[in-house]
Every structure is written in structure tokens, then in C-alpha cells.
Design a protein around this motif. Sequence first.
Motif, PDB file in Angstrom:
ATOM      1  N   LEU A   1     -48.074  25.256   4.012  1.00  0.00           N
ATOM      2  CA  LEU A   1     -47.615  23.886   3.803  1.00  0.00           C
ATOM      3  C   LEU A   1     -48.419  22.965   4.727  1.00  0.00           C
ATOM      4  N   SER A   2     -48.852  21.803   4.220  1.00  0.00           N
ATOM      5  CA  SER A   2     -49.589  20.867   5.078  1.00  0.00           C
ATOM      6  C   SER A   2     -48.597  20.111   5.965  1.00  0.00           C
ATOM      7  N   PRO A   3     -49.065  19.570   7.122  1.00  0.00           N
ATOM      8  CA  PRO A   3     -48.157  18.777   7.978  1.00  0.00           C
ATOM      9  C   PRO A   3     -47.546  17.612   7.210  1.00  0.00           C
ATOM     10  N   ALA A   4     -48.328  16.962   6.343  1.00  0.00           N
ATOM     11  CA  ALA A   4     -47.802  15.806   5.606  1.00  0.00           C
ATOM     12  C   ALA A   4     -46.685  16.240   4.651  1.00  0.00           C
ATOM     13  N   ALA A   5     -46.895  17.351   3.956  1.00  0.00           N
ATOM     14  CA  ALA A   5     -45.877  17.828   3.020  1.00  0.00           C
ATOM     15  C   ALA A   5     -44.624  18.268   3.772  1.00  0.00           C
ATOM     16  N   ALA A   6     -44.818  18.947   4.909  1.00  0.00           N
ATOM     17  CA  ALA A   6     -43.668  19.390   5.700  1.00  0.00           C
ATOM     18  C   ALA A   6     -42.897  18.184   6.228  1.00  0.00           C
ATOM     19  N   ALA A   7     -43.635  17.152   6.681  1.00  0.00           N
ATOM     20  CA  ALA A   7     -42.981  15.964   7.241  1.00  0.00           C
ATOM     21  C   ALA A   7     -42.192  15.227   6.162  1.00  0.00           C
ATOM     22  N   ALA A   8     -42.751  15.128   4.959  1.00  0.00           N
ATOM     23  CA  ALA A   8     -42.053  14.452   3.864  1.00  0.00           C
ATOM     24  C   ALA A   8     -40.760  15.191   3.526  1.00  0.00           C
ATOM     25  N   LEU A   9     -40.832  16.502   3.500  1.00  0.00           N
ATOM     26  CA  LEU A   9     -39.655  17.320   3.223  1.00  0.00           C
ATOM     27  C   LEU A   9     -38.616  17.154   4.336  1.00  0.00           C
ATOM     28  N   LEU A  10     -39.099  17.171   5.582  1.00  0.00           N
ATOM     29  CA  LEU A  10     -38.174  16.990   6.708  1.00  0.00           C
ATOM     30  C   LEU A  10     -37.493  15.631   6.621  1.00  0.00           C
ATOM     31  N   GLY A  11     -38.273  14.577   6.298  1.00  0.00           N
ATOM     32  CA  GLY A  11     -37.704  13.237   6.221  1.00  0.00           C
ATOM     33  C   GLY A  11     -36.553  13.172   5.223  1.00  0.00           C
ATOM     34  N   ARG A  12     -36.755  13.747   4.044  1.00  0.00           N
ATOM     35  CA  ARG A  12     -35.691  13.744   3.022  1.00  0.00           C
ATOM     36  C   ARG A  12     -34.464  14.513   3.505  1.00  0.00           C
ATOM     37  N   LEU A  13     -34.731  15.706   4.044  1.00  0.00           N
ATOM     38  CA  LEU A  13     -33.619  16.546   4.515  1.00  0.00           C
ATOM     39  C   LEU A  13     -32.846  15.866   5.639  1.00  0.00           C
ATOM     40  N   LEU A  14     -33.597  15.242   6.547  1.00  0.00           N
ATOM     41  CA  LEU A  14     -32.963  14.686   7.733  1.00  0.00           C
ATOM     42  C   LEU A  14     -32.064  13.504   7.374  1.00  0.00           C
ATOM     43  N   ARG A  15     -32.543  12.657   6.465  1.00  0.00           N
ATOM     44  CA  ARG A  15     -31.707  11.515   6.058  1.00  0.00           C
ATOM     45  C   ARG A  15     -30.456  12.002   5.317  1.00  0.00           C
ATOM     46  N   GLU A  16     -30.629  13.030   4.514  1.00  0.00           N
ATOM     47  CA  GLU A  16     -29.484  13.599   3.803  1.00  0.00           C
ATOM     48  C   GLU A  16     -28.510  14.252   4.794  1.00  0.00           C
ATOM     49  N   SER A  17     -29.062  14.894   5.810  1.00  0.00           N
ATOM     50  CA  SER A  17     -28.243  15.519   6.842  1.00  0.00           C
ATOM     51  C   SER A  17     -27.399  14.466   7.564  1.00  0.00           C
ATOM     52  N   LEU A  18     -28.016  13.334   7.923  1.00  0.00           N
ATOM     53  CA  LEU A  18     -27.284  12.263   8.612  1.00  0.00           C
ATOM     54  C   LEU A  18     -26.218  11.664   7.696  1.00  0.00           C
ATOM     55  N   ARG A  19     -26.543  11.556   6.392  1.00  0.00           N
ATOM     56  CA  ARG A  19     -25.589  10.971   5.440  1.00  0.00           C
ATOM     57  C   ARG A  19     -24.366  11.871   5.278  1.00  0.00           C
ATOM     58  N   LEU A  20     -24.621  13.194   5.175  1.00  0.00           N
ATOM     59  CA  LEU A  20     -23.527  14.143   4.932  1.00  0.00           C
ATOM     60  C   LEU A  20     -22.836  14.580   6.223  1.00  0.00           C
ATOM     61  N   GLY A  21     -23.545  14.401   7.353  1.00  0.00           N
ATOM     62  CA  GLY A  21     -22.976  14.858   8.618  1.00  0.00           C
ATOM     63  C   GLY A  21     -22.981  16.364   8.751  1.00  0.00           C
ATOM     64  N   LEU A  22     -23.998  17.039   8.228  1.00  0.00           N
ATOM     65  CA  LEU A  22     -24.092  18.498   8.355  1.00  0.00           C
ATOM     66  C   LEU A  22     -25.524  18.951   8.157  1.00  0.00           C
ATOM     67  N   SER A  23     -25.762  20.201   8.495  1.00  0.00           N
ATOM     68  CA  SER A  23     -27.031  20.847   8.155  1.00  0.00           C
ATOM     69  C   SER A  23     -26.726  22.310   7.856  1.00  0.00           C
ATOM     70  N   GLY A  24     -27.730  23.012   7.334  1.00  0.00           N
ATOM     71  CA  GLY A  24     -27.550  24.432   7.042  1.00  0.00           C
ATOM     72  C   GLY A  24     -27.441  24.700   5.561  1.00  0.00           C
ATOM     73  N   VAL A  25     -26.714  25.760   5.231  1.00  0.00           N
ATOM     74  CA  VAL A  25     -26.726  26.238   3.847  1.00  0.00           C
ATOM     75  C   VAL A  25     -26.152  25.226   2.855  1.00  0.00           C
ATOM     76  N   ASP A  26     -25.341  24.265   3.352  1.00  0.00           N
ATOM     77  CA  ASP A  26     -24.771  23.276   2.435  1.00  0.00           C
ATOM     78  C   ASP A  26     -25.683  22.077   2.207  1.00  0.00           C
ATOM     79  N   LEU A  27     -26.813  22.051   2.898  1.00  0.00           N
ATOM     80  CA  LEU A  27     -27.772  20.962   2.743  1.00  0.00           C
ATOM     81  C   LEU A  27     -28.956  21.482   1.940  1.00  0.00           C
ATOM     82  N   LYS A  28     -29.194  20.885   0.771  1.00  0.00           N
ATOM     83  CA  LYS A  28     -30.257  21.388  -0.103  1.00  0.00           C
ATOM     84  C   LYS A  28     -31.267  20.284  -0.388  1.00  0.00           C
ATOM     85  N   ASP A  29     -32.440  20.698  -0.798  1.00  0.00           N
ATOM     86  CA  ASP A  29     -33.449  19.753  -1.247  1.00  0.00           C
ATOM     87  C   ASP A  29     -34.004  20.275  -2.555  1.00  0.00           C
TER      88      ASP A  29
END
Lengths: 461, 269
Positions: free
Chosen positions: B217-245
Motif C-alpha cells: 500500500l502506498s503512504p497516500a493510499a494508507a493515509a486516505a484510508l486512515l482519514g476515512r476510518l478515523l472520522r468514522e471512528s470519532l463519529r461512532l465513538g469506537l474502533s475495532g471490529v465494529d468499525l468498517k470501511d
Amino acid sequence: MRYSCDLGGERHAFGSLAHVLACASPARSGDELAGLAAHSAAQRVAARRVLADLPLDHFLNEALVPYEADEVTRLIIDSHDAAAFARLSHLTVGGFRDWLLDTVTDAAALAAVARGLTPEMVAAVSKLMRNQDLIAVARKARVVTAFRNTIGLEGRLATRLQPNHPADDPLGIAAAVFDGLLHGVGDAVIGINPATDSVPGAATLIHMLDDLRQAYDIPTQTCVLTHVTNALEIIARGAPVDLVFQSIAGSEAANRGFGVDLAILKEAQDAALGLNRGTVGHNVMYFETGQGAALSANAHHGVDQQTMETRAYAVARAFDPLLVNTVVGFIGPEYLYDGKQIIRAGLEDHFCGKLLGVPMGVDVCYTNHAEADQDDMDTLMTLLTVAGCSFLICVPGSDDVMLSYQSLSNHDALTLRAMMGVRPAPEFEAWLDRMGMLDAAGGIRALASGTVPPLARLVGA
Amino acid sequence: MTSEPPSPAPTLQDIWTTLRATTPARIGLGRVGNTLPLADVLDFQLAHARARDAVHAPLDADALAADLAPLPVVQVCSDAPDRPTYLRRPDLGRTLSKASFSALPPAGDGCDVLFVIGDGLSATGVQSGAAALVRACIAELHGLSIGPVIIAWQARVALGDPLGEALRARVVVVVIGERPGLSVADSLGLYLTYGPRPGRADSERNCISNIHAAGGLSPAAAAALLGRLLRESLRLGLSGVDLKDDAALLLAGPGTASAYTPIEETPSR
């Protein structure tokens, strides 16, 4: 019971049977990580003295993992064969060691007592045995199983062909199968660890392997090492499943960490038996184990990792497997630190499995953060072949490009056959001969670069 | 698989040339007696040596801090004093040394995201790739407050938990060197944990694995994926198996195997 002894003027006391066993184990990082290891070399010898004098039947009266809390303990106790144990029941653990090493104790004698032994007895006696003892006794034991060929016969060494690919690419996998078969590897099983563990993905690979096998009528079995629940679903969809695979461990809680229990394993065995695909036998299960699995799942109950590993073999033997192997150096240096610990563990696991009546093989392997290299693997593969190991795992050039660890190479199988005179399973050997791959001495013929073997059709050439 | 051989018939050498394009596996190596040709033995030894060197190389934290400038940086150590201890005692790599804990800057009002760069099992990968990866990630996190970048020696993934708690981060992102393989010795992983505190289970983290230049995975692709996950994590208030992309995401957990096993994952076969 009190566990203590005087050694050179110093008194050594142990709080429990588990404490004695843990302190008696040869040093290894996993027991140190768990806080269970002997705190001095002298304490280790003291624990062995205590262990040597314990009556064998003590292990029937004191469970290391509570009977009420653990279905593996219940399996061990409820399936114990008292009649088979009768001829050993008067022995201490030390006396059992001597009985095993006695030259009159032969394969038949070992087979006769196997169902009377519990994993704890076997683990205990292994702690009193040097590497040469583990080899000498295992070499006498015979555990024979069969599906499309026969595994475990005297003078034979089978191999698993492991054609893993980082993206599960079917042609890439076929290329690695071709490479293995050209080295005479693959009689134990042609078995893929899928990079992505899904029902459709595994089903695709199972069909592909079965097509390859049928194209040349190869007398072997194939397996995609997917979770047992996936295998059940794949069987229900009508895919050609030879062997059902599962990783197992020595406690109910550790098995739960793998997402399995004894009931689901039984269901899977029944489903695979129902397909009736074996030709010379009906052993349909394939299990992998490894020291440290219980601790890494925080499910070791304060018991040392070698004893917990041996309990996994009691789980295995309840399902009459074709193949069981310890993945001895795979789990990492926090459990087995270096080549010395990996070699010792490989010999222990093979010995303990064989004594319990399990068709034991070994993945002779290591990771890049362990203090080990290919020289250690050369040593272990040679020792295991002397010990009569049922099968070893081989990958092209020792490099598993999916799991990122090093195992034996297909060439290592050639070396062992030439050096030690061990031969493939008889049905598979006859097939190699039919394909023109054996030389006059029974070795695998080296191909001239200008020739094309008939097997090349496997890869579309 | 059952097609007729093309004409003129290829030699075995031709067949291997074609097949090598289908897999990185070491196929068609040839034979000397019953063993490998020397060139293949030495190729293998070089790959293993590079992987071993990556495991044992020390992280040059000052050089990494310079690469990260002008981002503020804090250097810490886990309780594992050296590499041999670190390899034997993963538990010590998950706790923060007392000295490092007392030297942490004040948390103030905390931050949304705390980045922790840990050497893990490949300081080589961290040295060469972590700074660019962190910059790429921060660029995906407009509008969020970012804490000082922590550089951690002898670190496991869970070292992010006490650090995130102490600095009152809503999410901690651990950038760590993954266990080297023979083909790739400098792969990085990203682990996201919402509400970091000691005792978080691995099932409460999301992992983006296999970040490297050799087909990963390139750094740019990894960062884009992290950005989506992280905002979703903050919105839902959780991380782990219940957080999907929606993107193919490598989640650590039972029954999952990735091309490069995340270093903290129990081996899954």
C-alpha cells in the motif's frame, strides 16, 4: 501431596503439580514470559527429581486444568483407557522413562499403552528425557493413517506441499504445486494457507487443487487450510473437500480463541466422512498446533507451554486425523527464542504426539525475529527424520511468500531422502515411478533443462 | 490447465520464465546434487540478513525527529531496555517507562489525534518511511487537533494506549515497523484505537497493514484510508471490529490472515 526434595543441602519446594512441571521444563522464553519458568538451573533439576518420583497415576487424580471448567480435561479423563494403562500403573514418571527406553519396549508395546496415557503423563516424562531419548523412543513408535495414500509406515517420510501465494492467484499456486511435485513433494497433502480466509475464496482453491490432482490421478489429498466453519459451509455447497483443517490448542478457552470447540470438530469430521472420498483409508482431519498458542490466547491456566501443547494432541486424537503437525518456530521468539529452543520443542512435540498415538509431523520453521537460521532447520529436519517423523512441510526455496516465514525447501526433501534413505508414501512413490520421475536408486530424477516433464501440462505448458 | 502444448514446444527453462511472473515464490531454482545451487543459497542468505538487520537495527530517533520538523516531537522509551528483552517480553514493550512518563508534556485540553511512531520489528522501515506516512496522514485530517508526534523506542502497538491516555487523545494512531519477511524488510503498519487506555484489546483496534514501496500500500493510499476510518471512528465513538470501511481493510482478528501478518497478531494458520 507435597512436592519437594533436598538437593546438595538446599531444600526445594513446589507449590503445585503445575509448578513442578513448569520448573522441570527445559528453559524457554514462553514459560519465562508467563512467569512459570524455574528461577535457577538448580531449581530446574530439583523439579525433575521431584517429577521422577511421582507415581504416574497421580496425573489421573490431580487435574492441571479443572475438570468442571474445561472440556479438554473432560475429554482426557473420560476417554482414558484404564485397561491400556494397567501395565504402567505401578510406575513412577522416572520408571516410565526407563520402560520407554528399554530395548524390549517395541512398537506394539507403545501402541498398546497409547490410549492409557494422558497428555500430562507424556509431557511429564518428556521433561526427564534428553534429545536423544526423545528421538530413540519416537523412532520405535508407529502411527499409521490413510486417505488416498498411507502415512507413517516404517522407512517412509511424507511431505506437505505448501504452495502459498500472497494473493491466492490460482496460476501462481499451480506453479508452486508444479515445483513441489517435480521434487517428489506432496504425499502428505497439497495444502494451501489462503491469504484471504473466505468461503468463496477457499472453494475456488479447493476446486482448483482437485482439478490438478485428478488431471494426473495423483494418489494424494488436497486441503485449503480455512476455518472449520468455512469448511462445513464449503462441504454443504458440494465442493470436493478431502481433508478438513483446523488449528487447535490444549484448553477449551484457547480453542474458543480459535473459534472452535469439540462439538464443531466432530460435526466437521462427520461431514467429511460423509463425502467418502478416501480410497485406502478414512482419516479426514488435519490439525496444526504449536507451543505458545494457549498462552497467547491467555488460556494456559498457569500450566507450562509444552504441557499445554501436549494436551492439544488429546484433542487431535479424538478425531482420528490423517495429519497433525506442530508449527514449531512460527509463533515467535517470545515463546521459543532461538534455534536451541526450537529444536528441543520440535523433538518434544513429535515424541509426545507419537506416544499418544497421533500421526505427528512438524513444520520445521522460524521467523525473522527469532535467533535461528537455516542451519538450525538442517539440524532439526535431520533429527526428526531419524526420529521417524510422519511428515515435514516444504515450500519452494524455504521462503513462504504469504506467511512471511521460513520452512524447509523442496530440495531439503531430496536431501533427506538421499541422506537417510527415507521414501515417500508407497502409493505416491508408485505414481512418481509411473510419471518417470524416479531414478534407478529410487531418488527423484534431476531434469535436463531442455526437457519438458509430462507434469508441465499442470501449468498449461 | 489441460490445453495442448503450443508449438514449437517450450523447454523447461521457458516454462519457468513464464511461471516466475505468476508468483514471488522461489520456484524453478535448479539443482546441484540434491540441494540448491550456490547462487540461490546466497540470494536467500542476503534476504534473511536484510530482514535480521531490520529487526535489530536501532532507531535513530534524532534523525527521525529532524525528518518530522517542524512538527513538535516527544521521544519516549517503553519498559523494554534493549532489543533482546523486547523480543522476549512483548509485555514490556506495551508499557511506558517511568522516566518517559514523567517527562511527557502537559496534556492541556488534549487532542483529537495523537500519532505514536514505534520502532516495532523494523526500525529500518520506520526510519525510511514513517515521517512521510505521518505527514500524509495529517494532510487527511483537516479540522482535527493533532498532538505532538511521539517517537517510541522498543515499542509494541499497545504502547499507544498509556500515551494516548496521558495526553488525553480521543484517538491514538500507532505507526509501527512490521515483522520483516524475506521479500520486504521495511513494511509499516498503522493501528487506530479510539479512547486509548491500558487494557484495550486488539479487537478494539483497526489495522492498516503492508505499507511499503515493493508492491504494498502506498503512504497516500494508507493515509486516505486512515482519514476515512478515523472520522468514522470519532463519529461512532469506537474502533475495532465494529468499525468498517468499504475499501479492502485488513482487520486483525481470528480467521484473518494478511500478506504480512501484523506483528501483534496471534499467528493464524
